[in-house]
Design a protein around this motif. Structure first.
Motif, PDB file in Angstrom:
ATOM      1  N   ALA A  91       3.344  -5.203  -9.671  1.00 11.10           N
ATOM      2  CA  ALA A  91       2.279  -4.453 -10.355  1.00 11.10           C
ATOM      3  C   ALA A  91       2.710  -3.003 -10.524  1.00 11.10           C
ATOM      4  N   ASP A  92       2.455  -2.427 -11.694  1.00 12.00           N
ATOM      5  CA  ASP A  92       2.850  -1.036 -11.884  1.00 12.00           C
ATOM      6  C   ASP A  92       1.638  -0.113 -11.747  1.00 12.00           C
ATOM      7  N   ASP A  93       0.782  -0.067 -12.787  1.00  6.59           N
ATOM      8  CA  ASP A  93      -0.344   0.858 -12.676  1.00  6.59           C
ATOM      9  C   ASP A  93      -1.601   0.221 -12.090  1.00  6.59           C
ATOM     10  N   ARG A  94      -1.703  -1.070 -12.216  1.00  2.23           N
ATOM     11  CA  ARG A  94      -2.955  -1.738 -11.839  1.00  2.23           C
ATOM     12  C   ARG A  94      -2.692  -3.035 -11.099  1.00  2.23           C
ATOM     13  N   VAL A  95      -3.681  -3.472 -10.355  1.00  9.02           N
ATOM     14  CA  VAL A  95      -3.682  -4.851  -9.890  1.00  9.02           C
ATOM     15  C   VAL A  95      -4.878  -5.523 -10.527  1.00  9.02           C
ATOM     16  N   ARG A  96      -4.714  -6.817 -10.872  1.00 13.17           N
ATOM     17  CA  ARG A  96      -5.755  -7.505 -11.652  1.00 13.17           C
ATOM     18  C   ARG A  96      -6.306  -8.745 -10.960  1.00 13.17           C
ATOM     19  N   HIS A  97      -5.693  -9.095  -9.852  1.00 13.55           N
ATOM     20  CA  HIS A  97      -6.320 -10.123  -8.997  1.00 13.55           C
ATOM     21  C   HIS A  97      -5.769  -9.935  -7.589  1.00 13.55           C
ATOM     22  N   CYS A  98      -6.418 -10.568  -6.648  1.00 11.64           N
ATOM     23  CA  CYS A  98      -6.077 -10.307  -5.251  1.00 11.64           C
ATOM     24  C   CYS A  98      -4.625 -10.648  -4.932  1.00 11.64           C
ATOM     25  N   GLY A  99      -4.058 -11.616  -5.654  1.00 10.83           N
ATOM     26  CA  GLY A  99      -2.708 -12.063  -5.333  1.00 10.83           C
ATOM     27  C   GLY A  99      -1.604 -11.273  -6.002  1.00 10.83           C
ATOM     28  N   ASP A 100      -1.923 -10.275  -6.791  1.00 10.44           N
ATOM     29  CA  ASP A 100      -0.874  -9.522  -7.492  1.00 10.44           C
ATOM     30  C   ASP A 100       0.136  -8.918  -6.513  1.00 10.44           C
ATOM     31  N   PRO A 101       1.440  -9.096  -6.766  1.00 11.70           N
ATOM     32  CA  PRO A 101       2.456  -8.514  -5.892  1.00 11.70           C
ATOM     33  C   PRO A 101       2.642  -7.034  -6.214  1.00 11.70           C
ATOM     34  N   VAL A 102       2.745  -6.229  -5.200  1.00 10.20           N
ATOM     35  CA  VAL A 102       2.829  -4.787  -5.413  1.00 10.20           C
ATOM     36  C   VAL A 102       4.165  -4.235  -4.933  1.00 10.20           C
ATOM     37  N   ALA A 103       4.681  -4.765  -3.834  1.00 13.72           N
ATOM     38  CA  ALA A 103       5.966  -4.282  -3.330  1.00 13.72           C
ATOM     39  C   ALA A 103       6.765  -5.466  -2.797  1.00 13.72           C
ATOM     40  N   LEU A 104       8.083  -5.357  -2.968  1.00 11.32           N
ATOM     41  CA  LEU A 104       8.974  -6.435  -2.532  1.00 11.32           C
ATOM     42  C   LEU A 104       9.828  -5.930  -1.373  1.00 11.32           C
ATOM     43  N   VAL A 105       9.866  -6.693  -0.318  1.00  6.22           N
ATOM     44  CA  VAL A 105      10.649  -6.288   0.852  1.00  6.22           C
ATOM     45  C   VAL A 105      11.757  -7.302   1.090  1.00  6.22           C
ATOM     46  N   VAL A 106      12.946  -6.799   1.394  1.00  5.98           N
ATOM     47  CA  VAL A 106      14.041  -7.673   1.808  1.00  5.98           C
ATOM     48  C   VAL A 106      14.427  -7.273   3.228  1.00  5.98           C
ATOM     49  N   ALA A 107      14.454  -8.266   4.100  1.00  7.13           N
ATOM     50  CA  ALA A 107      14.719  -7.948   5.511  1.00  7.13           C
ATOM     51  C   ALA A 107      15.626  -9.003   6.107  1.00  7.13           C
ATOM     52  N   LYS A 108      16.150  -8.673   7.283  1.00  2.00           N
ATOM     53  CA  LYS A 108      17.141  -9.565   7.879  1.00  2.00           C
ATOM     54  C   LYS A 108      16.544 -10.871   8.402  1.00  2.00           C
ATOM     55  N   ASP A 109      15.266 -10.840   8.757  1.00  2.00           N
ATOM     56  CA  ASP A 109      14.646 -12.082   9.198  1.00  2.00           C
ATOM     57  C   ASP A 109      13.161 -12.070   8.866  1.00  2.00           C
ATOM     58  N   ARG A 110      12.538 -13.170   9.153  1.00  2.26           N
ATOM     59  CA  ARG A 110      11.149 -13.330   8.750  1.00  2.26           C
ATOM     60  C   ARG A 110      10.195 -12.434   9.534  1.00  2.26           C
ATOM     61  N   GLU A 111      10.533 -12.191  10.787  1.00  4.09           N
ATOM     62  CA  GLU A 111       9.661 -11.372  11.626  1.00  4.09           C
ATOM     63  C   GLU A 111       9.694  -9.924  11.151  1.00  4.09           C
ATOM     64  N   THR A 112      10.918  -9.446  10.886  1.00  7.85           N
ATOM     65  CA  THR A 112      11.064  -8.078  10.389  1.00  7.85           C
ATOM     66  C   THR A 112      10.358  -7.940   9.044  1.00  7.85           C
ATOM     67  N   LEU A 113      10.513  -8.971   8.223  1.00  8.24           N
ATOM     68  CA  LEU A 113       9.863  -8.966   6.916  1.00  8.24           C
ATOM     69  C   LEU A 113       8.349  -8.807   7.075  1.00  8.24           C
ATOM     70  N   ALA A 114       7.781  -9.583   7.994  1.00 10.91           N
ATOM     71  CA  ALA A 114       6.326  -9.525   8.198  1.00 10.91           C
ATOM     72  C   ALA A 114       5.906  -8.136   8.668  1.00 10.91           C
ATOM     73  N   MET A 115       6.697  -7.563   9.582  1.00 13.68           N
ATOM     74  CA  MET A 115       6.386  -6.211  10.075  1.00 13.68           C
ATOM     75  C   MET A 115       6.396  -5.209   8.940  1.00 13.68           C
ATOM     76  N   ALA A 116       7.429  -5.308   8.106  1.00 12.16           N
ATOM     77  CA  ALA A 116       7.582  -4.347   7.018  1.00 12.16           C
ATOM     78  C   ALA A 116       6.441  -4.478   6.026  1.00 12.16           C
ATOM     79  N   LEU A 117       6.074  -5.715   5.735  1.00 10.95           N
ATOM     80  CA  LEU A 117       4.975  -5.909   4.785  1.00 10.95           C
ATOM     81  C   LEU A 117       3.687  -5.300   5.312  1.00 10.95           C
ATOM     82  N   SER A 118       3.453  -5.452   6.628  1.00 10.72           N
ATOM     83  CA  SER A 118       2.232  -4.852   7.184  1.00 10.72           C
ATOM     84  C   SER A 118       2.309  -3.340   7.177  1.00 10.72           C
ATOM     85  N   ALA A 119       3.518  -2.827   7.219  1.00  6.24           N
ATOM     86  CA  ALA A 119       3.676  -1.378   7.312  1.00  6.24           C
ATOM     87  C   ALA A 119       3.495  -0.687   5.956  1.00  6.24           C
ATOM     88  N   ILE A 120       3.487  -1.451   4.896  1.00  7.26           N
ATOM     89  CA  ILE A 120       3.298  -0.837   3.576  1.00  7.26           C
ATOM     90  C   ILE A 120       1.809  -0.528   3.386  1.00  7.26           C
TER      91      ILE A 120
END
Lengths: 768, 768
Positions: A91-120
């Motif tokens: 999503a750039d300027d707007r989100v149009r439904h609850c599931g719209d993706p806003v940021a993409l995270v790449v991490a070394k494992d799933r746990e780190t990924l989950a942490m990073a997503l919560s930190a955004i």
């Protein structure tokens, strides 16, 4: 495995059965390597908002986080979509439904990924939202796309035949009703998953997808990468049903891989993420009016259908067009005025789903038929038989049916079933507090992409050096078993048993573009292409062997398992020996097939043609549901189910039955228990503990048979069987409930609560 | 070059012209590298002997000599040959003609090679030899192959139709004559040459050959190497005429390379070695008897033909069979008894040569026709017209002609020529001591391999990534220009000019087997295959482009130079863009064509069928020679020459004319000056200073035209034109000499000496 015959018409076990049940087959979600990275997205969580800011500092500082990307990092158009490209990768300027993706995270494992997503942290400014498709069309409604010329309208369409509305004046009887059809979640076993790597300048993506060739350019444009350097590999899907027809993880994975070259990146949505972000069957509101002569002959139809497509097109225009085209059912109705709208809202995304808009329209129309039957005092079967389309008729969309048209034959087989013959006795034997009813429904489903988008498949088959035939399949097997049928087709033509054939699954670098696995088209379209390619190769091999064995000509030769044989002398040449002599070009054959489309255009908006109508080849079915209702709880149990299908010649009875059973199961889920509760754009049933799909324990005994009319365009006479069965259960059950208790549930799903409510209302003497 | 049209029916300049005249085209003899080795052979020098020993010590000790090999070093069968494998790569126990190779030397340069060859001493025990084919068949004649079951007979054949010999009793007139036809040397510009290297286990041979695919297995078996690891590359030949149809340098080069792995080895025969060792046109003795009714209608024919095949088969059986099949000429003769023998002698090898046995038979038969014309008092033209075969007739070999049969049309065009009309005036204007005459000859030539050996070609065409079409040609262009015609065929079908097509010359690793460049078959057979392949590819491209441009179907599309165009809209898609999207399998098309053969079998030995008869498609011609004879010296000058040909539709008039002119030139050389003097097996005319071929200064003005009957099996209606013209000159000149001076030279060539001798004998009143 060795000696399994591949004759057309036989029940051939699936080629992939052993690998799948032993866990050896690799689905997209099964890829794994020690150096792989995990990608995931932060989603909006609100239905409509302006993005003021995205705080990623904390996330990126977490050890093991490699990238945190937002729309600013997308080099391409950042827009995807099959027809209208209106859905952002991020999503750039707007989100149009609850599931719209806003940021993409790449991490070394799933746990780190989950942490990073919560930190955004998302800084979102809520905007007025719209959740009702009819209100969304009103002046002053909040706009989902502020720059859309037609405000919240994605597409509208109308079809008029005969005198249209005016013909109601000529009718003796008229019935009217309104229906509300719900969302449906695809709920495939395998949630959205993929695996990507950028290596030697090539972006290779393995994904659970129905449309690898289209993904390639759709994704390439969205993320700004050369399409010719994209390779998409499509393993078997663990179910798809339309939900993987178009981009799910592909662009996100591509973006992740471009930013982390040389390392494989995996994305695999959880069930909750899948329910939150994936497309659903469109909810629809349907306003129907059907007029008939005294004798029950249908004379006029009016339909107004509103599809809620959520915030993005995602084939929502095409779904609407198909629903519109099928809204009159498989009946002769000389006068019709049919209208449909596909409308943007801030609800979950509506998208392709087995049935593709037809399921909703058929649910309404088939209830109208029963209402009219009751009104004119004819049985539901007789009124259907009386009005059933025959070859040469014009269907309600105005298209003359030139192909096989077996709805009448299907309906005529209903009384042959003992279930049907003994229904009155069976109904009377209902236990205490229970009521039983039997309900009928007809169904039809157009095949293929329709007239404008060329509906083509390109088959390739090769005789390997080892003497086996390798089929290069360009169209995905999403679990329905079409890949096995391809081997059966090649085996039939080339007279090989299962040990003599093998398969290459879709891969843009190895197989040829053959369109998406959708629209009941796979076996029909690719099958026809494969027949051509196999025949070309066969003839070439016969000629070559004739030359080498110094026969008079290829007419003296035939292929037998493993060999080419000179029939007069019995001399044989092993296929492996022949292959050793031939060049690759000679051992390989390609052929293309294009499905015919209607030559007539219903007088309507040309935009409708763009969205895939009209069709010329249809499958048909007649269904009967036998239900038992607990009048104390409203609980509905479907005790038995009868389906008679005209999908042309059956190539593999077992595969056919699986499709029919699967379609009925999914249709019964839609009719009775699958309720996606959405409140102000928020999904209140976020998992399979709250969104209930039927288990095998919930399903009735099913009796399935076919009227095998020969469709002359079809491979060996076949028509598509993938969707037709999903269109019958909803109205058959609704009509059975009405038959049992005299109530009609106008809003789906027809849960116990709604049945009990209607029973109570009936008792209270309220009008339905 | 860019805009040269490739339309069928136009004179298209040769694709290879520029590269050839500027010396850029590489012939097999042009290969060179600094590390290359030279290979050469020591030859027998005597016509028949037992090999007692070969002293190679001295040769091998010469610095720079790498190998001296004898038959003991050959790992395979050491036998080669197309039908009967009876010719040793290196003589083992015996030598059977002067040119037999006995030892193979590989040296660092040509000088060292020559020294080494001289240093080899052969210890040979002379054996009684046989040089006369008729005597060779007698009991007690020395045996060329001591173990041949039929002694010196390679093959005999007979064809009988109607009452055979018995019909002579029903004839009003009978003429008889005996003819002796000489050897003819192919005398191609480029002598036998090749280049071989064993690299990474693959034996790669570049050779001047007419039959790369057949060479591969013939050679592999002879020298004992895996055929699948042999690659033969066949550049343009600098002439071949049949002399390179089969092995020349290939096995020797293969042997040299196997013994010197990793280094290229070159072999290039000198003119003298070529004349000594190569195959020649078979000398023949022909005993003819023709019977007719009073009105000139042919009624009975008897022919006895002996072919001297030298010591090896080398297609000598097939040459005999073809001569036998054609021995009655293009006439209706209801009763015939035809017999022929192919006989082993210790003379030079007889082998395939343009005309392939037909040249000799036709030389005799056409003189018989003139003898009969004179006897019954009908003009030579009228007697030919009266008896000329028409479609539906049975030819003298007993085959019903179902294809185009234009001999009558050719003959009917003779009087249209002013040369012919004014011949009497022209004859009367002969200078002092000179006499002038005009002579006619018909000719026919069957096309292709005949019934048993499948006469097939496999074409391959590819759309390159750059948007040009690449034709993979599997049949050699030995100089006749067929390769250019293939580009024309592809260009016509795919609507490209010369800039849009390119060619891959025969290469067993890249192109597909398409048989030998022989039997007037190349353009017919490969051309038909290429038409199929091009049409398949075209249709595929139209379909693909239709899909990509979203057209209604391929019927809306057409190819224009460089593009596919959507005709209704004018929208174009460059071929290069289309190629970029297609996989190699889709851009490539292959097709096979098999030439039809006769369904009737003349009642005769099945061995004849094995040797390639009967044919069903024939080219025809009517020739007229206008000669002037110096009665003082016997010198013959052909002043003008007229050829009217039925070889179906002419695809490229210039290429056609070149074939006809070339055939006539070669035929006139055979008729008049090419005399291979052989005495006890020794060639007394070992070079082109003693064996005289005509130069352009010796050749007459030629007038060539065609009756373009459409041959329905032919590519665009064509029949083969490569051989037909060589069959007319000998009898036309002989008949012209008879017309001029009343003499008939029964032994060829018809040199000044023989003419003068006959004139003197005539003066002396001796019978001919």
């Amino acid at each position: 495995m060795k000696k399994i015959s591949l004759e057309i018409g036989k029940s051939i076990p699936r080629f992939d059965a052993f690998a799948k049940v032993t866990g050896k087959e690799k689905y997209a979600s099964d890829f794994w390597s020690p150096d792989m990275l995990w990608a995931g997205v932060k989603r909006a969580g609100v239905p409509h908002a302006r993005i003021r800011g995205i705080k990623t500092d904390e996330a990126i500082s977490i050890p093991g986080v490699l990238s945190v990307l937002t729309s600013r990092d997308v080099k391409g158009t950042n827009r995807q979509g099959v027809v209208r490209k209106d859905q952002p990768v991020l999503a750039d300027d707007r989100v149009r439904h609850c599931g719209d993706p806003v940021a993409l995270v790449v991490a070394k494992d799933r746990e780190t990924l989950a942490m990073a997503l919560s930190a955004i942290e998302l800084d979102l400014e809520p905007l007025q939202a719209v959740f009702d498709p009819e209100k969304a069309l009103e002046q002053g409604a909040p706009l989902v796309h502020e720059r859309n010329l037609e405000r919240n309208l994605l597409l509208k369409g109308s079809l008029e035949t005969g005198k249209g509305e005016a013909a109601f004046e000529e009718c003796d009887e008229t019935v009217e009703a309104e229906f509300r059809l719900p969302h449906q979640e695809h709920a495939y076993l395998e949630t959205e998953a993929g695996w990507a790597i950028l290596r030697d300048g090539v972006l290779e993506i393995t994904a659970s997808t129905q449309s690898p060739f289209r993904d390639r350019y759709e994704m390439a444009e969205a993320i700004g990468f050369d399409m010719h350097r994209v390779r998409i590999i499509a393993p078997y899907c663990g179910g798809a049903f339309g939900g993987k027809d178009g981009i799910t993880v592909q662009s996100l994975l591509g973006l992740a891989a471009l930013n982390n070259p040389g390392r494989p990146v995996k994305m695999w949505w959880s069930r909750e993420e899948s329910i939150l972000a994936s497309a659903k069957r469109h909810p629809a509101r349907l306003y129907y009016k059907l007029g008939a002569k005294k004798d029950g002959a249908f004379h006029a139809l009016s339909a107004r259908v509103y599809f809620d497509t959520g915030p993005y097109d995602h084939l929502g225009g095409a779904v609407m067009a198909l629903g519109l085209e099928h809204s009159g059912g498989p009946y002769r109705i000389p006068n019709a005025n049919l209208k449909a709208w596909s409308v943007f809202t801030n609800n979950p995304i509506g998208g392709p789903f087995r049935g593709f808009g037809v399921t909703q329209a058929n649910a309404a129309m088939e209830q109208m038929v029963d209402l009219m039957a009751k009104r004119v005092g004819i049985s539901p079967l007789d009124i259907r038989l009386k009005n059933a389309l025959r070859r040469g008729d014009r269907n309600p969309a105005g298209v003359t049916l030139t192909g096989s048209t077996g709805i009448g034959e299907c309906l005529k087989k209903i009384p042959a079933s003992r279930l049907w013959q003994e229904r009155e006795t069976w109904k009377k034997a209902a236990p205490l507090y229970k009521k039983r009813g039997a309900g009928l429904a007809s169904a039809m489903q157009g095949m293929g992409y329709g007239p404008l988008i060329p509906d083509t498949a390109n088959a390739k088959i090769e005789l390997n050096r080892d003497g086996r035939f390798r089929v290069f399949c360009g169209v995905v097997d999403m679990g329905q078993g079409n890949a096995s049928t391809y081997l059966q087709i090649a085996g039939e033509i080339l007279n090989q048993d299962m040990s003599g054939v093998e398969l290459v699954l879709p891969d843009t670098a190895r197989t040829l573009p053959s369109g998406s696995s959708s629209a009941s088209r796979t076996t029909f379209t690719y099958g026809n292409a494969l027949i051509k390619a196999s025949k070309i190769l066969k003839q070439r091999l016969l000629e070559k062997a004739a030359d080498l064995l110094m026969a008079k000509g290829s007419e003296e030769m035939d292929i037998v398992p493993g060999c080419v044989r000179h029939m007069p002398s019995g001399k044989e040449m092993p296929l492996s020996a022949l292959a050793g002599i031939l060049s690759e070009a000679e051992r390989t054959s390609v052929a293309r097939y294009r499905t015919p489309s209607a030559k007539e255009s219903p007088a309507s908006d040309p935009l409708l043609t763009l969205h895939g109508i009209p069709h010329i080849i249809f499958s048909y079915a007649a269904h009967a549901a036998f239900v038992e209702i607990d009048t104390l709880t409203g609980r509905i149990e479907v005790k038995c189910y009868l389906a008679i299908t005209d999908c042309g010649r059956i190539l593999n009875p077992q595969a056919f039955e699986q499709q029919i059973h699967g379609g009925i199961a999914q249709g019964l889920g839609y009719a009775l228990c699958e309720e996606l509760k959405v409140d102000h754009g928020m999904i209140l049933t976020p998992d399979l503990g709250t969104y209930i799909i039927p288990t095998s324990m919930d399903l009735p005994d099913m009796e399935s048979s076919a009227v095998e009319l020969h469709e002359e365009n079809g491979p060996f006479g076949l028509k598509g069987a993938g969707e037709i069965a999903v269109n019958g259960p909803y109205p058959a059950v609704a009509n059975a409930i009405a038959d049992a208790c005299g109530i009609r549930i106008l809003e789906g799903p027809m849960t116990a609560e709604r049945v009990l409510g209607a029973l109570n209302a009936l008792q209270r003497g309220e009008a339905q």
